[in-house]
Design a protein around this motif. Structure first.
Motif, PDB file in Angstrom:
ATOM      1  N   ILE A 115      23.224  75.005  13.426  1.00  0.00           N
ATOM      2  CA  ILE A 115      22.082  75.507  13.878  1.00  0.00           C
ATOM      3  C   ILE A 115      22.550  76.901  13.717  1.00  0.00           C
ATOM      4  CG2 ILE A 115      20.855  75.866  15.824  1.00  0.00           C
ATOM      5  CD1 ILE A 115      22.607  72.444  16.409  1.00  0.00           C
ATOM      6  N   LEU A 157      20.289  80.429  15.531  1.00  0.00           N
ATOM      7  CA  LEU A 157      19.811  80.736  16.834  1.00  0.00           C
ATOM      8  C   LEU A 157      18.691  82.589  15.791  1.00  0.00           C
ATOM      9  CD1 LEU A 157      22.447  80.893  19.479  1.00  0.00           C
ATOM     10  CD2 LEU A 157      21.094  78.983  18.849  1.00  0.00           C
ATOM     11  N   ARG A 196      12.624  79.738   9.358  1.00  0.00           N
ATOM     12  CA  ARG A 196      13.266  78.692   9.168  1.00  0.00           C
ATOM     13  C   ARG A 196      13.461  77.725   7.990  1.00  0.00           C
ATOM     14  NH1 ARG A 196      13.135  72.972   9.012  1.00  0.00           N
ATOM     15  NH2 ARG A 196      13.359  72.013  11.061  1.00  0.00           N
ATOM     16  N   ASP A 253      19.621  72.730  11.123  1.00  0.00           N
ATOM     17  CA  ASP A 253      19.092  73.577  12.335  1.00  0.00           C
ATOM     18  C   ASP A 253      18.765  74.793  12.676  1.00  0.00           C
ATOM     19  OD1 ASP A 253      15.993  72.669  13.599  1.00  0.00           O
ATOM     20  OD2 ASP A 253      17.475  70.978  15.232  1.00  0.00           O
ATOM     21  N   TYR A 254      17.718  75.118  13.535  1.00  0.00           N
ATOM     22  CA  TYR A 254      17.037  76.210  13.845  1.00  0.00           C
ATOM     23  C   TYR A 254      16.605  76.281  15.021  1.00  0.00           C
ATOM     24  CZ  TYR A 254      15.996  80.888  11.464  1.00  0.00           C
ATOM     25  OH  TYR A 254      15.436  81.618  10.979  1.00  0.00           O
ATOM     26  N   VAL A 255      16.865  77.283  15.962  1.00  0.00           N
ATOM     27  CA  VAL A 255      16.400  77.427  17.113  1.00  0.00           C
ATOM     28  C   VAL A 255      15.858  78.423  17.201  1.00  0.00           C
ATOM     29  CG1 VAL A 255      16.377  76.999  19.824  1.00  0.00           C
ATOM     30  CG2 VAL A 255      17.598  75.857  17.730  1.00  0.00           C
ATOM     31  N   PHE A 311      15.861  80.119  23.990  1.00  0.00           N
ATOM     32  CA  PHE A 311      15.400  78.887  23.669  1.00  0.00           C
ATOM     33  C   PHE A 311      16.434  78.363  25.634  1.00  0.00           C
ATOM     34  CE2 PHE A 311      19.514  80.874  21.855  1.00  0.00           C
ATOM     35  CZ  PHE A 311      20.435  80.026  22.586  1.00  0.00           C
ATOM     36  N   GLU A 362      16.817  72.637  25.153  1.00  0.00           N
ATOM     37  CA  GLU A 362      16.480  72.538  23.658  1.00  0.00           C
ATOM     38  C   GLU A 362      17.425  72.181  22.886  1.00  0.00           C
ATOM     39  OE1 GLU A 362      12.824  72.797  22.630  1.00  0.00           O
ATOM     40  OE2 GLU A 362      13.586  72.131  20.131  1.00  0.00           O
ATOM     41  N   LEU A 363      18.929  73.327  22.929  1.00  0.00           N
ATOM     42  CA  LEU A 363      19.929  73.279  22.034  1.00  0.00           C
ATOM     43  C   LEU A 363      20.610  72.523  21.399  1.00  0.00           C
ATOM     44  CD1 LEU A 363      21.771  76.067  19.910  1.00  0.00           C
ATOM     45  CD2 LEU A 363      23.083  75.945  22.216  1.00  0.00           C
ATOM     46  N   ARG A 386      19.556  69.236  20.693  1.00  0.00           N
ATOM     47  CA  ARG A 386      18.888  69.323  18.918  1.00  0.00           C
ATOM     48  C   ARG A 386      21.171  69.304  18.172  1.00  0.00           C
ATOM     49  NH1 ARG A 386      14.758  71.195  16.067  1.00  0.00           N
ATOM     50  NH2 ARG A 386      13.187  71.992  17.088  1.00  0.00           N
ATOM     51  N   THR A 434      13.376  66.561  22.324  1.00  0.00           N
ATOM     52  CA  THR A 434      12.063  67.855  22.721  1.00  0.00           C
ATOM     53  C   THR A 434      10.585  68.423  22.767  1.00  0.00           C
ATOM     54  OG1 THR A 434      13.139  69.457  21.892  1.00  0.00           O
ATOM     55  CG2 THR A 434      14.469  69.583  23.312  1.00  0.00           C
ATOM     56  N   THR A 467       9.454  70.485  21.275  1.00  0.00           N
ATOM     57  CA  THR A 467       9.563  71.133  19.617  1.00  0.00           C
ATOM     58  C   THR A 467       9.881  69.681  18.892  1.00  0.00           C
ATOM     59  OG1 THR A 467      12.092  72.092  20.378  1.00  0.00           O
ATOM     60  CG2 THR A 467       9.782  73.242  20.254  1.00  0.00           C
TER      61      THR A 467
END
Lengths: 228, 460
Positions: free
Chosen positions: A78, A80, A89, A99-101, A105, A109-110, A113, A174, A176
């Motif tokens: 992931i 950040l 992204r 994935d992409y946060v 954040f 959320e993290l 994911r 979440t 998002t």
């Protein structure tokens, strides 16, 4: 056995916060501030997932992920980032991240994911035709929903939302994630649009006197579960 | 100002001088050589004619007639440079103005130049002559005293050198004037540039009204400076607005947190204050995110991810996202789309723009009204369009262009909801896609039309 997470983040505060929160969530954490160290660790192996900052002083996050993937290591990653998710992204995913946060954040959320990327392989295993949660049943072929004897009329989008929640039942989803999973939108509309959709869905799913299935997780999002 | 030796004009002028010197020298040298040559040829022609004439006399009446002819020619005064000598077979003078046949001269060899004594001069003079042996053995010499010719050469040479000097002098003078002119004009530009670097952004380069190249350059530079000044003042407005839009919520955030830090507070109040602080932080983040998005979109980032986007589907999906929220506020979103309207674009960025338009409409539309999201492709030359129209207060015509700028909130107290960046972001997205955003009157309300370029999308 607890899952091992590699955290590569050069900001000391963020790194300490992440490591602490992940440990409290039951993960084993290895943290480093350097991209090169991170690369050595990642290639050394033994991690279940990696959380990597996009902008590191020595080796940037994208190159790190690219190098790890080039070495044939498929550990979920992931990224950040403080950059905008809209176009970055795609670059992250192209480099091989899962994935992409976007910073800043919430840990929720993290964490949500992270759960998602850790479980991903299991999800794709079987072609399900039905999902159930308590007495709520979803027929994926007929695209119908039923709770006990009660048939629930859902708009196509509501069905998609429910399916998304049910596939991840027991886990936090979440706003998002819903936006990405159901609408395929990577930007944050900054209004309560998702909340309104959820409360509508909730009115249909959780009728008067029934046990609530859709739960609000404070500061994080929603969770569909038969019992908390 | 640059030292003289390093000045570009000086170098130009020196080059110019060298070229002038070389070309003038060549022209004058050629002139000198040709003038001398023409005089020589003319004299030789005269001498040849004389010899022919004298030989005629000789042919008619022999030596006495020839001697008489020579005498008579010498006696006719005007030509002081004419030389004649008629000598007998042993070289003794019969007639003429040379004392005797020169020992070194063999007759009949054509042209010769030699130093000889004239009977009427005490010094030897340079003589150029032709000689023939007559059928009777006598010798005849006809020539020209070239002393005068040498003097003429010297005079001509001196004149040409003076001409060269004069031309070079003129060249130096014009060069110096030119250099002064150029240096003074450049000094003006230099001075203006330095003044601007020192922060006097309103300084401009003076025009002389001559309409020459320097004036044209100066007016171009002035136009450029005008543009820069506008950009800088725009930037200042943006920075000031940014400061306002960030400091205000940050200030409130600090106040909420300070309030929450109060020890004797009931837990509920503290919780409320922390939540208020979080809300303010969200506002700051929204502003920062929108600004970042705008600058990335303006920089064209993401244009490598362009694909075919179905305009109707875009309208439907975004409307669908906002539909529930609209209903909560007593609004209805009506969607009217045509199938198969494709445009080239970035799906996420376009969706972000349309969601900004719909969000904007949601904020301003009165309860009970309808927001229309539609596609339009009636005009085949104009390309397809996506239109979001509400029945809110709209934007007065005078403010419509300004409304697309960053941080313009038409409410002067800047206290309404939103970042003031929504329409600016839509304008950036439009630019990125070669599209236009036009704000119009929905009678009542605002009608925002995002029109794409014609012929870019594939009609499916």
């Amino acid at each position: 056995m607890s899952r091992r997470i590699l955290v590569v983040e050069d900001d000391q505060d963020t790194q300490a916060y992440l490591a602490k929160a992940l440990r409290e969530a039951g993960y084993t954490v290895e943290a480093t501030a350097s991209g090169r160290d991170g690369l050595v660790h990642a290639i050394g192996g033994g991690f279940d997932a990696m959380v990597i900052d996009r902008m590191l002083p020595d080796l940037d996050g994208l190159s790190l992920v690219r190098s790890v993937r080039a070495a044939g290591i498929q550990t979920p990653a992931i990224l950040l980032t403080a950059l905008s998710a809209i176009d970055e992204r795609v670059n992250g995913l192209r480099a091989g991240a899962d994935d992409y946060v976007v910073k800043p954040f919430s840990f929720a959320e993290l964490s949500a994911r992270l759960e998602a990327v850790l479980r991903r392989p299991a999800e794709t295993k079987a072609e399900q035709t039905q999902i159930a949660c308590g007495d709520l049943e979803l027929d994926l072929i007929a695209r119908t929903a039923r709770r006990g004897d009660r048939r629930i009329e859902l708009l196509p989008r509501e069905f998609q939302m429910l399916e998304y929640l049910m596939r991840r039942q027991g886990r936090v989803v979440t706003r998002t994630m819903l936006l990405e999973g159901v609408w395929d939108y990577r930007f944050d509309p900054r209004t309560n649009v998702i909340d309104v959709h959820i409360s509508r869905l909730r009115r249909k799913i959780d009728a008067e006197g029934e046990q609530a299935l859709i739960h609000t997780v404070r500061g994080a999002g929603y969770k569909l579960a038969a019992a908390i | 100002m640059t030292p003289l030796l390093r000045s570009a004009t000086l170098r130009l002028i020196l080059t110019h001088l060298v070229l002038v010197a070389i070309s003038t020298g060549l022209v004058l040298g050629f002139l000198y050589w040709r003038v001398g040559g023409v005089i020589d040829e003319e004299q030789r022609a005269v001498v040849d004619a004389e010899i022919t004439g004298l030989l005629d006399d000789y042919g008619r009446d022999g030596v006495p007639a020839l001697a008489a002819a020579v005498q008579s020619r010498l006696a006719t005064p005007p030509d002081r440079d004419a030389i004649y000598l008629l000598a007998d077979t042993s070289g003794q003078r019969i007639a003429g103005n040379l004392s005797g046949w020169p020992a070194t001269l063999a007759p009949g060899v054509g042209w010769a130049t030699l130093s000889l004594y004239r009977t009427d001069r005490s010094h030897p003079t340079r003589i150029s002559a032709r000689s023939v042996r007559l059928p009777g053995g006598e010798l005849l010499l006809v020539g020209r005293d070239v002393a005068a010719r040498a003097a003429f050469d010297r005079t001509l040479g001196r004149a040409l050198v003076w001409a060269l000097v004069a031309i070079l002098g003129l060249a130096v003078a014009t060069g110096w004037l030119l250099s002064r002119l150029v240096r003074s004009r450049i000094a003006e530009v230099d001075g203006a540039a330095r003044a601007i670097m020192d922060g006097r952004l309103d300084r401009r380069i003076g025009l002389r009204g001559t309409g020459d190249e320097f004036d044209r350059l100066a007016s171009t530079l002035n136009a450029m400076l005008d543009r820069i000044e506008i950009l800088v003042s725009d930037l200042r407005t943006v920075t000031d607005s940014l400061a306002h839009d960030l400091r205000t919520p940050l200030g409130r955030l600090v106040r909420h947190l300070e309030g929450a830090a109060d020890d004797g507070l009931p837990a509920e109040t503290r919780q409320r204050r922390i939540e208020s602080a979080l809300g303010e932080a969200e506002d700051v983040l929204a502003t920062a995110t929108a600004l970042l998005d705008i600058s990335r979109i303006d920089a064209g980032l993401g244009s490598d991810q362009f694909g075919d986007v179905d305009l109707g589907r875009l309208a439907t999906d975004v409307s669908d996202l906002y539909e529930a929220a609209a209903e909560d506020r007593g609004l209805r979103i009506a969607v009217r789309t045509e199938a198969g309207l494709m445009v080239r674009g970035h799906d996420q960025i376009l969706a972000l723009a349309v969601s900004n338009l719909v969000d904007n409409a949601l904020k301003h539309a009165p309860a009970g009204s309808i927001i229309t999201v539609s596609t339009e492709s009636r005009d085949p030359h104009a390309g397809p369009a996506l239109v979001v129209a509400d029945q809110g207060p709209g934007i007065p015509e005078a403010d419509r262009t300004r409304a697309l700028d960053r941080f313009v909130r038409l409410d002067p107290s800047r206290s309404g909801p939103g970042t003031g960046l929504g329409l600016a972001l839509v304008a950036s997205v439009a630019r990125m896609h070669g599209a236009t955003i036009e704000l119009g009157d929905n009678q009542p309300g605002l009608r925002a039309e995002l029109r794409f370029p014609a012929g870019r999308g594939a009609e499916v």
